[in-house]
Design a protein around this motif. Structure first.
Motif, short mmCIF file in Angstrom:
data_model
loop_
_atom_site.label_atom_id
_atom_site.label_comp_id
_atom_site.label_asym_id
_atom_site.label_seq_id
_atom_site.Cartn_x
_atom_site.Cartn_y
_atom_site.Cartn_z
N SER A 163 0.83 -1.21 0.00
CA SER A 163 0.00 0.00 0.00
C SER A 163 0.86 1.26 0.00
O SER A 163 0.47 2.28 -0.58
CB SER A 163 -0.95 0.00 1.19
OG SER A 163 -0.23 -0.04 2.41
N ASP A 210 -2.29 5.45 -5.66
CA ASP A 210 -3.38 4.51 -5.38
C ASP A 210 -2.87 3.45 -4.42
O ASP A 210 -2.10 2.57 -4.82
CB ASP A 210 -3.84 3.86 -6.68
CG ASP A 210 -4.91 2.80 -6.49
OD1 ASP A 210 -5.41 2.62 -5.35
OD2 ASP A 210 -5.24 2.13 -7.48
N ASN A 219 -4.14 0.89 -3.44
CA ASN A 219 -4.57 -0.46 -3.84
C ASN A 219 -3.91 -0.93 -5.13
O ASN A 219 -4.26 -2.00 -5.65
CB ASN A 219 -6.09 -0.50 -3.99
CG ASN A 219 -6.79 -0.22 -2.69
OD1 ASN A 219 -6.43 -0.78 -1.65
ND2 ASN A 219 -7.78 0.66 -2.72
N ARG A 242 -2.27 -4.51 -4.89
CA ARG A 242 -3.31 -5.53 -4.67
C ARG A 242 -4.14 -5.73 -5.94
O ARG A 242 -4.40 -6.87 -6.34
CB ARG A 242 -4.20 -5.13 -3.51
CG ARG A 242 -5.28 -6.16 -3.23
CD ARG A 242 -6.09 -5.86 -2.01
NE ARG A 242 -6.65 -4.51 -2.10
CZ ARG A 242 -7.29 -3.92 -1.12
NH1 ARG A 242 -7.43 -4.53 0.04
NH2 ARG A 242 -7.79 -2.72 -1.27
N ASN A 243 -4.53 -4.64 -6.58
CA ASN A 243 -5.32 -4.75 -7.81
C ASN A 243 -4.52 -5.41 -8.93
O ASN A 243 -5.06 -6.20 -9.70
CB ASN A 243 -5.81 -3.37 -8.25
CG ASN A 243 -6.84 -2.79 -7.30
OD1 ASN A 243 -7.47 -3.51 -6.52
ND2 ASN A 243 -7.01 -1.48 -7.36
#
Length: 74
Positions: A22, A31, A33, A36-37
């Motif tokens: 993060s 961002d 995320n 993770r995305n």
């Protein structure tokens, strides 16, 4: 850079810099995320991939003191 290569490059960067996913996303991509995305399969535009690559390269260059911050726009 292919999607699996990007994920691998980011993972290596995170280990090398002892950074949370993060934090990478927030600092370099705007961002929290992002990682993770990406790991979940999100594809990115070529300019987004280049931005991630450039951020990792710039961080390494600064760490290794091979360039001055003004040379990379920081």
């Amino acid at each position: 850079m292919s999607h699996p290569d990007l994920i691998q490059a980011i993972r290596e960067f995170l280990v090398d810099f002892e950074m949370k996913p993060s934090t990478f996303g927030r600092l370099y991509m705007g961002d929290p995320n992002f990682v993770r995305n990406t790991e979940a399969g999100k594809e990115h535009l070529p300019r987004t991939v280049k931005r991630a690559e450039d951020a990792m390269n710039a961080a390494r260059a600064l760490r290794d003191k091979s360039v001055q911050p003004t040379e990379i726009g920081i």
